[in-house]
Design a protein around this motif. Structure first.
Motif, mmCIF file in Angstrom:
data_model
loop_
_atom_site.group_PDB
_atom_site.id
_atom_site.type_symbol
_atom_site.label_atom_id
_atom_site.label_comp_id
_atom_site.label_asym_id
_atom_site.label_seq_id
_atom_site.Cartn_x
_atom_site.Cartn_y
_atom_site.Cartn_z
ATOM 1 N N VAL A 281 -15.135 4.871 10.615
ATOM 2 C CA VAL A 281 -14.710 4.348 9.316
ATOM 3 C C VAL A 281 -15.690 3.273 8.850
ATOM 4 O O VAL A 281 -15.799 2.215 9.463
ATOM 5 N N LEU A 282 -16.393 3.555 7.755
ATOM 6 C CA LEU A 282 -17.295 2.573 7.158
ATOM 7 C C LEU A 282 -16.583 1.732 6.107
ATOM 8 O O LEU A 282 -16.889 0.556 5.935
ATOM 9 N N ASP A 283 -15.656 2.334 5.396
ATOM 10 C CA ASP A 283 -14.903 1.591 4.387
ATOM 11 C C ASP A 283 -13.473 2.099 4.378
ATOM 12 O O ASP A 283 -13.240 3.319 4.345
ATOM 13 N N GLY A 284 -12.525 1.177 4.424
ATOM 14 C CA GLY A 284 -11.112 1.544 4.373
ATOM 15 C C GLY A 284 -10.374 1.276 5.666
ATOM 16 O O GLY A 284 -9.259 1.742 5.856
ATOM 17 N N GLN A 285 -10.999 0.477 6.567
ATOM 18 C CA GLN A 285 -10.355 0.218 7.863
ATOM 19 C C GLN A 285 -8.988 -0.436 7.699
ATOM 20 O O GLN A 285 -8.018 -0.034 8.342
ATOM 21 N N GLN A 286 -8.893 -1.449 6.825
ATOM 22 C CA GLN A 286 -7.612 -2.150 6.644
ATOM 23 C C GLN A 286 -6.551 -1.201 6.087
ATOM 24 O O GLN A 286 -5.406 -1.189 6.552
ATOM 25 N N ARG A 287 -6.949 -0.380 5.114
ATOM 26 C CA ARG A 287 -5.993 0.562 4.510
ATOM 27 C C ARG A 287 -5.572 1.635 5.516
ATOM 28 O O ARG A 287 -4.389 1.967 5.638
ATOM 29 N N LEU A 288 -6.546 2.178 6.240
ATOM 30 C CA LEU A 288 -6.247 3.264 7.176
ATOM 31 C C LEU A 288 -5.367 2.771 8.327
ATOM 32 O O LEU A 288 -4.408 3.452 8.730
ATOM 33 N N THR A 289 -5.677 1.585 8.846
ATOM 34 C CA THR A 289 -4.855 1.030 9.920
ATOM 35 C C THR A 289 -3.448 0.738 9.402
ATOM 36 O O THR A 289 -2.452 0.986 10.099
ATOM 37 N N LEU B 22 0.832 -1.204 0.000
ATOM 38 C CA LEU B 22 0.000 0.000 0.000
ATOM 39 C C LEU B 22 0.870 1.258 0.000
ATOM 40 O O LEU B 22 0.625 2.200 -0.779
ATOM 41 N N ILE B 23 1.898 1.301 0.854
ATOM 42 C CA ILE B 23 2.810 2.452 0.886
ATOM 43 C C ILE B 23 3.550 2.576 -0.440
ATOM 44 O O ILE B 23 3.806 3.681 -0.940
ATOM 45 N N ASP B 24 3.857 1.450 -1.043
ATOM 46 C CA ASP B 24 4.520 1.452 -2.353
ATOM 47 C C ASP B 24 3.634 2.150 -3.390
ATOM 48 O O ASP B 24 4.131 2.931 -4.214
ATOM 49 N N SER B 25 2.342 1.879 -3.357
ATOM 50 C CA SER B 25 1.406 2.524 -4.291
ATOM 51 C C SER B 25 1.356 4.035 -4.057
ATOM 52 O O SER B 25 1.287 4.824 -5.010
ATOM 53 N N ILE B 26 1.402 4.442 -2.799
ATOM 54 C CA ILE B 26 1.363 5.880 -2.478
ATOM 55 C C ILE B 26 2.613 6.570 -3.004
ATOM 56 O O ILE B 26 2.543 7.643 -3.616
ATOM 57 N N ILE B 27 3.761 5.960 -2.796
ATOM 58 C CA ILE B 27 5.022 6.548 -3.269
ATOM 59 C C ILE B 27 5.023 6.687 -4.789
ATOM 60 O O ILE B 27 5.557 7.654 -5.339
ATOM 61 N N LYS B 28 4.379 5.736 -5.457
ATOM 62 C CA LYS B 28 4.333 5.778 -6.928
ATOM 63 C C LYS B 28 3.176 6.617 -7.443
ATOM 64 O O LYS B 28 2.998 6.754 -8.657
ATOM 65 N N GLY B 29 2.371 7.189 -6.534
ATOM 66 C CA GLY B 29 1.273 8.054 -6.946
ATOM 67 C C GLY B 29 0.052 7.327 -7.457
ATOM 68 O O GLY B 29 -0.801 7.920 -8.124
ATOM 69 N N TYR B 30 -0.032 6.030 -7.160
ATOM 70 C CA TYR B 30 -1.187 5.245 -7.608
ATOM 71 C C TYR B 30 -2.394 5.529 -6.711
ATOM 72 O O TYR B 30 -2.243 5.816 -5.516
ATOM 73 N N PRO B 31 -3.606 5.442 -7.241
ATOM 74 C CA PRO B 31 -4.791 5.575 -6.388
ATOM 75 C C PRO B 31 -4.921 4.359 -5.465
ATOM 76 O O PRO B 31 -4.640 3.230 -5.868
ATOM 77 N N ILE B 32 -5.319 4.598 -4.248
ATOM 78 C CA ILE B 32 -5.460 3.497 -3.278
ATOM 79 C C ILE B 32 -6.908 3.342 -2.816
ATOM 80 O O ILE B 32 -7.189 2.650 -1.837
ATOM 81 N N GLY B 33 -7.846 3.971 -3.527
ATOM 82 C CA GLY B 33 -9.249 3.842 -3.161
ATOM 83 C C GLY B 33 -9.699 4.941 -2.215
ATOM 84 O O GLY B 33 -8.891 5.670 -1.645
ATOM 85 N N THR B 34 -10.992 5.041 -2.068
ATOM 86 C CA THR B 34 -11.599 6.101 -1.258
ATOM 87 C C THR B 34 -11.970 5.575 0.118
ATOM 88 O O THR B 34 -12.460 4.462 0.265
ATOM 89 N N PHE B 35 -11.720 6.402 1.138
ATOM 90 C CA PHE B 35 -12.197 6.086 2.490
ATOM 91 C C PHE B 35 -13.611 6.636 2.652
ATOM 92 O O PHE B 35 -13.911 7.741 2.173
ATOM 93 N N ILE B 36 -14.456 5.894 3.308
ATOM 94 C CA ILE B 36 -15.810 6.393 3.595
ATOM 95 C C ILE B 36 -15.969 6.510 5.100
ATOM 96 O O ILE B 36 -15.820 5.521 5.839
ATOM 97 N N PHE B 37 -16.229 7.733 5.566
ATOM 98 C CA PHE B 37 -16.406 8.010 6.985
ATOM 99 C C PHE B 37 -17.868 8.364 7.266
ATOM 100 O O PHE B 37 -18.532 8.999 6.434
#
Length: 555
Positions: A87-95, A42-57
């Motif tokens: 957090v309704l969606d994105g718990q795994q990514r946010l954690t 996931l951090i690799d995608s951020i460094i490369k500027g890739y989208p990682i999906g939307t968080f829903i709160f």
């Protein structure tokens, strides 16, 4: 409910809101399960500027029971009245983000620890390769920098790396810190809408249970009320009574019936939080007193024998309004109600609607009146023989099993009381269930399976007798052995509703005679428990229909 609003936030803003307790993981979210390797990707995608999906709160000022914050860290609670973003969606990514970029040591459910400070930048990796890694065994130490040091290391640390890496370090740090995280915020939505949103976007497709929703809705920090913990306390209290199999849904229905005289899902979801909390202790007391009544008065020793879990609901309603044990007419009317529901397949379908109808009958009993019923009970021996096919999923069969255990069946060989346990009664081939005329013996005579597996052919014995002593022998053979060692065998067999060894076809292995004679005894026992009404004299068609409906449900 307002329309969802899209936002973007930087990492520093997200971290700040997590650390001050504004972003929480609601209880109905599942546990954090991502591996360090997946978090590194996931951090690799951020460094490369890739989208990682939307968080829903879900932004609300309600206070829900939350998982131990992000990554189970001890983070502050928001101040009263402040909004919280659940957090309704994105718990795994946010954690993963928080743990990786803050170097958190996470303790898993199994006790295993993952040190997220051990996620590294591979400064030798090309853009087409994995830049963020966890396996550094074959790497040069000088070509590696932890994510934590990249973000929080001082100038001297960064300057200590070879000049050829400085531009990469600067770029990678800037990409992480300036990355715009996409967020959709749901505002002014009740918890039912929030949990519905969660259910729809949950990638596993697993809908939230009613209990999970109510645990979130009724959590109260100030009142120290946590439904999940309260339910577990109840189960622990019921374990010594062997009634620990009561479901969380049944408990919710008890509370709802007490508060509103209904227990449909939509009614439970609309229950007032404070009323729910205020009534809880008295509702639990009524459940515990119902269990004691089932055990002591009806002598049903374990919850697996209870014809329906749902019977706990009207009885709890009764004991909520009636502080003492029922006596005289109330006792008799309540007993009639119990056996009418148990013997008729009453709660095999449309349970919530029927419970709402039956609460009115409980109100009549509380007032000292005998309720009328729109279903009949046939107590005749013929009906028992025709409808007694054995399945522990059938309330009719369980009801007769309850009559069997009421008489505290004794062991054939030494007249000791047979131990009945929930563990043994989970399946139809339980250690406690014995075919008095063994199946292998009857199959040789070409009897149909349903007629062999008949409630009238079942006795409740211990494992020693069932597996080692009786086996597949004809009754005349194995009973002769017991007669030689148990000099009070006649008395023992009466505890199994087998009243006379000579007239029950045992010594000549007459299965038909055995079923007929035992049916008469069971019929008599059922009749003791039913108050005959006019409807019972008019025919049994509706009862047969209920049985067919119950059988369809089982299949």
């Amino acid at each position: 409910m307002k329309l969802p609003e899209p936002h973007t936030k930087t990492f520093s803003t997200l971290v700040g809101e997590i650390e001050n307790g504004q972003i929480k993981i609601p209880q109905f979210q599942r546990e954090f399960v991502w591996t360090m390797q997946k978090s590194a990707a996931l951090i690799d995608s951020i460094i490369k500027g890739y989208p990682i999906g939307t968080f829903i709160f879900w932004r609300t000022n309600e206070r829900l029971r939350s998982v131990k914050n992000i990554g189970k860290l001890d983070l502050p609670e928001p101040k009263p009245g402040e909004f919280v973003d659940y957090v309704l969606d994105g718990q795994q990514r946010l954690t993963s983000l928080f743990a990786s970029l803050q170097g958190v040591i996470l303790t898993r459910e199994d006790g295993r620890e993952d040190n997220f400070s051990q996620i590294f930048i591979d400064l030798e990796a090309q853009d087409s390769e994995q830049i963020v890694i966890t396996d550094i065994a074959s790497k040069d130490e000088k070509s590696l920098m932890s994510i934590l040091n990249l973000l929080k290391g001082d100038f001297m640390l960064l300057a200590s790396y070879p000049d050829k890496y400085h531009e990469k370090l600067k770029n990678y740090k800037n990409r992480i810190e300036s990355y715009q995280y996409s967020i959709i915020q749901v505002k002014d939505a009740p918890i039912e809408i929030a949990t519905e949103i969660f259910t729809r976007i949950n990638v596993s497709g697993q809908a939230l249970s009613l209990f999970e929703i109510m645990a979130a809705k009724t959590f109260d920090y100030e009142k120290n009320f946590d439904l999940t913990e309260k339910f577990q306390e109840l189960i622990e209290n019921l374990k010594p009574l062997n009634y620990e199999t009561i479901s969380d849904a049944t408990v919710l229905q008890v509370v709802s019936i007490i508060l509103s005289k209904e227990c449909k899902r939509q009614v439970i979801l609309k229950l007032d939080k404070n009323s729910f909390i205020d009534i809880w202790d008295k509702a639990i007391d009524s459940i515990e007193r119902s269990v004691e009544y089932f055990r002591n008065f009806y002598r049903i020793p374990v919850s697996h024998l209870l014809p329906y879990n749902a019977l706990i609901i009207p009885f709890s309603y009764f004991f909520f309004h009636h502080k003492d044990k029922p006596t005289d007419d109330k006792q008799r009317y309540l007993e009639d109600f119990f056996w009418r529901c148990s013997l008729s397949g009453r709660y095999s379908s449309s349970v919530e609607s029927k419970l709402a109808q039956d609460i009115k009958r409980i109100d009549e009993i509380l007032a000292g009146d005998l309720p009328t019923y729109d279903w009949s009970i046939d107590t005749s021996p013929e009906f028992i023989k025709d409808n007694g096919w054995f399945s522990t999923s059938r309330s009719y069969v369980k009801a007769i099993l309850c009559i069997y255990v009421y008489h505290q069946p004794k062991s054939f060989n030494d007249n000791s009381i047979v131990n009945v346990s929930n563990y043994w009664l989970k399946q139809a081939n339980s250690k406690n269930y014995h075919h008095f005329f063994p199946k292998a013996h009857l199959k040789k005579q070409d009897y149909f399976d349903w007629y062999i597996n008949h409630i009238l052919n079942i006795t409740i014995v211990d494992d020693f007798l069932n597996k080692r002593e009786i086996k597949a022998q004809a009754p005349s053979k194995y009973m002769a052995k017991f007669q030689a060692i148990n000099h009070d065998l006649e008395t023992t067999m009466k505890t199994h509703l087998i009243e006379n060894l000579d007239t029950f076809g045992i010594w000549n292995d007459d299965y038909e005679q055995f079923l007929s004679e035992r049916a008469k005894v069971v019929s008599r026992e059922i009749s003791k428990r039913i108050i005959k009404q006019e409807i019972d004299k008019k025919g049994q068609s509706n009862l047969v229909d209920d049985f067919e409906e119950e059988l369809t449900t089982i299949e």
